[in-house]
Write an enzyme that holds these catalytic residues in place. Structure first.
Site, PDB file in Angstrom:
ATOM      1  N   SER A  80     -51.928  18.215  -3.693  1.00  0.00           N
ATOM      2  CA  SER A  80     -53.032  18.265  -2.724  1.00  0.00           C
ATOM      3  C   SER A  80     -53.913  17.036  -2.861  1.00  0.00           C
ATOM      4  CB  SER A  80     -53.871  19.521  -2.947  1.00  0.00           C
ATOM      5  OG  SER A  80     -53.053  20.660  -2.941  1.00  0.00           O
TER       6      SER A  80
HETATM    7  N1  SAH Z   1     -51.398  22.900  -6.927  1.00  0.00           N
HETATM    8  C1  SAH Z   1     -50.614  21.776  -6.471  1.00  0.00           C
HETATM    9  C2  SAH Z   1     -50.212  21.918  -5.035  1.00  0.00           C
HETATM   10  C3  SAH Z   1     -48.801  22.250  -4.903  1.00  0.00           C
HETATM   11  S1  SAH Z   1     -48.252  22.474  -3.262  1.00  0.00           S
HETATM   12  C4  SAH Z   1     -51.387  20.516  -6.737  1.00  0.00           C
HETATM   13  O1  SAH Z   1     -51.966  20.392  -7.778  1.00  0.00           O
HETATM   14  O2  SAH Z   1     -51.408  19.622  -5.964  1.00  0.00           O
HETATM   15  C5  SAH Z   1     -48.157  24.219  -3.184  1.00  0.00           C
HETATM   16  C6  SAH Z   1     -47.153  24.856  -4.078  1.00  0.00           C
HETATM   17  O3  SAH Z   1     -47.168  26.257  -3.789  1.00  0.00           O
HETATM   18  C7  SAH Z   1     -45.704  24.422  -3.892  1.00  0.00           C
HETATM   19  O4  SAH Z   1     -45.216  23.900  -5.082  1.00  0.00           O
HETATM   20  C8  SAH Z   1     -44.986  25.699  -3.485  1.00  0.00           C
HETATM   21  O5  SAH Z   1     -43.680  25.794  -4.001  1.00  0.00           O
HETATM   22  C9  SAH Z   1     -45.894  26.751  -4.070  1.00  0.00           C
HETATM   23  N2  SAH Z   1     -45.744  28.086  -3.522  1.00  0.00           N
HETATM   24  C10 SAH Z   1     -45.559  28.483  -2.231  1.00  0.00           C
HETATM   25  N3  SAH Z   1     -45.444  29.824  -2.151  1.00  0.00           N
HETATM   26  C11 SAH Z   1     -45.561  30.297  -3.423  1.00  0.00           C
HETATM   27  C12 SAH Z   1     -45.502  31.583  -4.010  1.00  0.00           C
HETATM   28  N4  SAH Z   1     -45.304  32.690  -3.280  1.00  0.00           N
HETATM   29  N5  SAH Z   1     -45.663  31.690  -5.338  1.00  0.00           N
HETATM   30  C13 SAH Z   1     -45.853  30.600  -6.113  1.00  0.00           C
HETATM   31  N6  SAH Z   1     -45.905  29.340  -5.630  1.00  0.00           N
HETATM   32  C14 SAH Z   1     -45.757  29.193  -4.300  1.00  0.00           C
END
Ligand code: SAH
Length: 298
Positions: free
Chosen positions: A145
């Site tokens: 993000s």
């Molecule tokens: N927190 C991260 C952002 C990652 S993007 C950062 O520091 O930038 C969002 C993430 O959510 C992705 O890796 C995706 O695989 C995960 N995601 C989506 N649905 C999910 C679920 N049901 N359980 C766990 N993770 C999930």
């Protein structure tokens, strides 16, 4: 790779391994010389970014064994990234200033953003862009993000609290960056990721930072983590059409949840559990997140 006539086969890869410090991990010996060099440089850069202070300069005679003339000295990207830990503090400060100018005021959040090296969470090729205010790819169609939104969501989660949060759950570890920031403002952080290779990537990204109050889980975050709750804070890094019911149930009374909700058009939603059977919700600004998906992958 081009082997020299009569040159012992192992020499060139060994030299690369020395430079990269990743003995046995690069496959330089199997590709064309140019590609080998780029791969080794990327590995070296990646390693050097994290260990620049401890990394010895290659001895002058290390090129003696390398047949290819272009191997004479580490190429510029290595040096550039090796210096990054020194440069990155200033660049990170500038990033935090921009985040503050965009409206994030919570001093604890700004300090946390300043403390976590965002470039640790990106592949070496993207590390130089680590401190721009943008989301960036982390593989598997997911993104790290944008710094502003990470800071903003944690600020909303804290809701102006004086001290640290106690127990926080993050859904969507991704590369682990936001989890590391959360661990600066909360006593205990749990983070779930549904894509196994990303969960493992986050683990290795976080290892050198040694964050004792952060636990990573592989699983479907839509189910929460009931065995570790209730949580004072829950933060979602992926957008569903609404917040999964299980997460409401795992909020502590007085706890707060921040989540992006919607499809094409998304907004941040803040939910506060006011009583055992009462939750209050508020819609905040527009945002853009990858989708929240059920189940696990990998
Ligand atoms: N927190 C991260 C952002 C990652 S993007 C950062 O520091 O930038 C969002 C993430 O959510 C992705 O890796 C995706 O695989 C995960 N995601 C989506 N649905 C999910 C679920 N049901 N359980 C766990 N993770 C999930």
């Amino acid at each position: 790779m081009s082997e020299g006539k009569g040159q012992p086969k192992k020499r060139f890869p060994l030299t690369l391994d020395f430079v990269s410090g990743l003995a046995g991990r690069n496959k330089a010996g199997t590709t064309a010389a140019q590609n080998s060099r780029q791969t080794a440089t990327r590995n070296a850069a990646h390693h050097a970014t994290r260990n620049a202070v401890h990394h010895p300069a290659p001895p002058k005679d290390y090129v003696v064994h390398a047949k290819a003339p272009e191997m004479k000295r580490p190429s510029p990207p290595v040096d550039k990234l090796a210096n990054m830990p020194l440069v990155s503090e200033a660049v990170r400060k500038a990033m935090v200033q921009r985040v503050a100018q965009q409206g994030v005021q919570d001093p604890l959040v700004l300090a946390a953003m300043e403390a976590v090296p965002r470039h640790y969470f990106l592949e070496p090729g993207l590390a130089p862009q680590a401190y721009i205010d943008a989301s960036l790819p982390i593989g598997y169609h997911q993104t790290i993000s944008q710094p502003y939104i990470v800071a903003r969501m944690i600020e909303v989660l804290r809701g102006g609290a004086e001290g640290r949060l106690q127990r926080v759950l993050e859904i969507g570890t991704g590369c682990g960056y936001q989890a590391a920031v959360l661990a600066q403002v909360a006593d205990e952080v749990y983070s779930i990721e549904r894509i196994r290779p990303l969960h493992e990537q986050a683990r290795s990204n976080l290892r050198p930072l040694r964050i004792p109050n952060l636990r990573l889980h592989y699983g479907d975050g839509m189910l929460g983590l009931p065995q570790c709750g209730p949580f004072d804070g829950i933060i979602l890094a992926a957008a569903g059409l609404d917040v999964p019911q299980a997460l409401f149930d795992q909020m502590a009374i007085g706890g707060r949840l921040v989540a992006p909700v919607g499809g094409q058009q998304q907004r941040l939603k803040l939910v506060v559990r006011t009583k055992r059977n009462e939750w209050m919700a508020d819609m905040l600004e527009a945002c853009h997140f990858v989708p929240l998906r059920p189940g696990t992958f990998g």
